[in-house]
Design a protein around this motif. Structure first.
Motif, PDB file in Angstrom:
ATOM      1  N   ASP A   1      66.103  -6.661 -47.000  1.00 50.80           N
ATOM      2  CA  ASP A   1      66.942  -6.774 -45.800  1.00 50.80           C
ATOM      3  C   ASP A   1      66.415  -7.760 -44.766  1.00 50.80           C
ATOM      4  O   ASP A   1      67.182  -8.212 -43.902  1.00 50.80           O
TER       5      ASP A   1
ATOM      6  N   SER B   1      67.227  -4.095 -40.291  1.00 48.74           N
ATOM      7  CA  SER B   1      68.323  -4.925 -39.797  1.00 48.74           C
ATOM      8  C   SER B   1      67.840  -6.146 -39.020  1.00 48.74           C
ATOM      9  O   SER B   1      67.017  -6.036 -38.109  1.00 48.74           O
TER      10      SER B   1
ATOM     11  N   ASN C   1      70.136  -7.747 -37.386  1.00 54.21           N
ATOM     12  CA  ASN C   1      71.099  -7.840 -36.285  1.00 54.21           C
ATOM     13  C   ASN C   1      70.343  -7.914 -34.966  1.00 54.21           C
ATOM     14  O   ASN C   1      69.320  -7.242 -34.788  1.00 54.21           O
TER      15      ASN C   1
ATOM     16  N   ASP D   1      66.015   0.076 -35.960  1.00 55.77           N
ATOM     17  CA  ASP D   1      66.882   0.166 -37.131  1.00 55.77           C
ATOM     18  C   ASP D   1      66.588   1.373 -38.009  1.00 55.77           C
ATOM     19  O   ASP D   1      67.139   1.502 -39.098  1.00 55.77           O
TER      20      ASP D   1
END
Length: 549
Positions: free
Chosen positions: A307, A3, A5, A340
């Motif tokens: 990703d 991730s 994020n 993650d």
């Protein structure tokens, strides 16, 4: 899934250490404590701040009877100065001193860019050209990768190193064209046929070399780039291939670039070529993979490719190859902090073996080594400490002479699959890596020759006055906090007890250390505590856990 994020939590000590090590060559408890109460975004605000150089110019203190001094500012022809090899070492020392006095991303990004746009400083022309090369990397370290690729084409060091200064319409030289595509920008990709590497073909190299004809070294440095203020090469139209269009393969959409009709037009033609290369998504992906290997770890799994690399590359492509937003997104991500997934076999913390320059920078900055001031003790810094010990002994023995890899591909740790950073550890490098700490703690070259370093870690004084340890009179606290600081991952109690009992207490009870430390505090006599601390820290620094970050 991996991730991008952002990690929105306060860093804490462990993640603060991780970020600081990966993003800077300065590693200090003061900054770790500062970062530990910040979010990654707040810490990166500080890491991305601009700061003036601690040491504005390199200085050559030799020959001692009439030092060459600030020779890079001289109007004399650069090659007219004696001992260019020594001067290149001086420039590397100037860069390193600034790096360990600048707790920002600037120097880490500069070094990353040097692993992409590689020159070997020993064979790239006069030392002053190398100085200009390093300044170009610094200028674009928080800037634009595509712009750097354009400027690098007329960099005097690069023109010499990859022979493009001799590339002419009558005698084409493909060296720079080949490395520009293979190493600096798009990368080969899987080979699908003879001379076809997916991302470009051998025929594309021929056409690129035609575009790149006629750029020449300017020996006296009188041509200065208007944007960077750094001397560069110049255009010689009479050597430029103007015999029709340069037509590239289907890998580049069969792009056709018109030949320049004068010297000024050569820049336009170069821009068209660079635009063509950077208009490929494969270029953005290749750059992001290299960034990931340098800043995160060498293993790029299919999950990471999907990703992490792909979305980063899309961002890099869409924002015109600005570096800062991409590195910021990567270093803020949950993936960078290993938040993650729950897979304990692919940790990011401690996931890279330290390069020699990372190793010495961490030791010097965390343990507050006293090194000569290059302004007031230039000879001791540039000759004794940097030249004789760091450059010619430690870095040479550890197979990482700064900015002087063995070939244009760079140091194997940054490109050679599947070993990558494991290349830093070998039978030939172990002595240098394992005896570095001992040398700095003793103040003498324990790697080779026993010469005085003119630098030293005064360890008992550092522990007493450096605010590194919360309670130095407690043997376990002292040992555990040193291990926690100098290792990437927190060691267990058995490991801490091993270091404490074997090297600090040496079979004695813990109260012996408390008493000895109390005597030192009251009398300033360190004859008991100094040798024990030196042995303890030497063993911690040479432990396998200290070789990763």
């Amino acid at each position: 899934m991996a991730s991008l994020n952002p990690n929105l939590n306060v860093l804490g000590t462990v993640f603060a250490k991780h970020l600081l090590r990966r993003a800077s060559f300065v590693y200090s408890k003061t900054i770790i404590d500062q970062f530990s109460v910040l979010t990654p975004s707040q810490a990166l605000d500080l890491l991305l701040a601009n700061a003036p150089l601690a040491l504005p110019l390199p200085y050559d203190p030799t020959p001692t009877t009439a030092p060459d001094g600030f020779w890079t500012e001289s109007t004399n022809i650069p090659s007219s100065f004696n001992n260019q090899n020594r001067k290149r070492s001086v420039i590397a020392g100037w860069w390193w001193f600034n790096a360990v006095n600048s707790p920002t991303l600037k120097f880490k990004l500069c070094h990353f860019l040097s692993t992409r746009f590689t020159v070997e400083k020993s064979i790239c022309g006069a030392a002053t050209y190398f100085y200009d090369h390093i300044r170009l990397l610094l200028f674009y370290s928080n800037g634009n990768y595509k712009s750097l690729a354009k400027k690098m084409t007329l960099d005097n060091s690069m023109l010499i190193y990859l022979n493009n200064t001799s590339n002419s319409k009558s005698a084409p030289n493909e060296n720079y064209a080949r490395e520009f595509l293979e190493l600096f920008t798009i990368g080969k990709g899987p080979q699908i046929a003879a001379g076809n590497y997916t991302n470009y073909t051998e025929a594309d190299i021929v056409q690129a070399a035609r575009v790149l004809t006629g750029f020449r070294v300017k020996n006296d440095r009188t041509v200065v780039d208007a944007i960077t203020g750094i001397p560069k090469g110049y255009n010689v139209y009479s050597s430029h291939d103007n015999t029709g269009f340069k037509v590239f393969s289907s890998a580049f959409g069969n792009t056709s670039i018109a030949s320049a009709t004068d010297a000024i037009g050569m820049d336009t033609e170069l821009n068209s070529f660079v635009d063509m290369v950077f208009n490929q998504q494969a270029t953005a992906k290749n750059i992001c993979r290299k960034m990931y290997i340098y800043f995160v770890k060498s293993t790029i799994s299919p999950e990471v490719e999907t990703d992490i690399i792909t979305p980063l590359a899309n961002d890099l492509f869409n924002n015109g190859y600005e570096i800062t937003p991409i590195i910021r997104k990567l270093l803020e991500s949950q993936h960078f902090y290993d938040l993650d997934d729950s897979n304990a076999t692919d940790e990011t913390l401690g996931g890279i073996i330290k390069s020699p320059i990372q190793q010495i920078s961490e030791i010097v900055t965390y343990l507050k080594a006293t090194i000569p001031d290059p302004t007031t003790n230039s000879y001791e810094f540039y000759v004794n400490f940097w030249g004789n010990f760091v450059h010619d002994t430690f870095l040479s023995g550890a197979n990482m002479i700064l900015f002087d890899p063995e070939n244009v591909a760079g140091h194997p740790a940054y490109y050679q699959s599947p070993s990558f950073d494991k290349n830093w550890i070998s039978s030939s490098t172990l002595i240098s890596k394992y005896r570095l700490g001992e040398s700095l703690l003793d103040g003498f070259n324990r790697i080779r020759g026993n010469a005085n370093l003119k630098a030293k870690i005064n360890i008992s004084d550092v522990i007493k006055n450096g605010n590194l340890i919360s309670n130095a009179s407690d043997a376990y606290t002292l040992t555990s906090e040193l291990c926690n600081a100098l290792f990437a991952q927190v060691p267990d109690a058995d490991r801490i007890n091993y270091f404490m009992n074997s090297f600090l207490l040496q079979g004695l009870e813990a109260y012996y250390w408390s008493s000895a430390w109390g005597v030192y505090l009251s009398t300033n006599n360190n004859s008991v505590v100094e040798p024990r601390l030196k042995l303890l820290v030497t063993k911690i620094l040479s432990a396998p856990e200290s070789q990763i970050f």
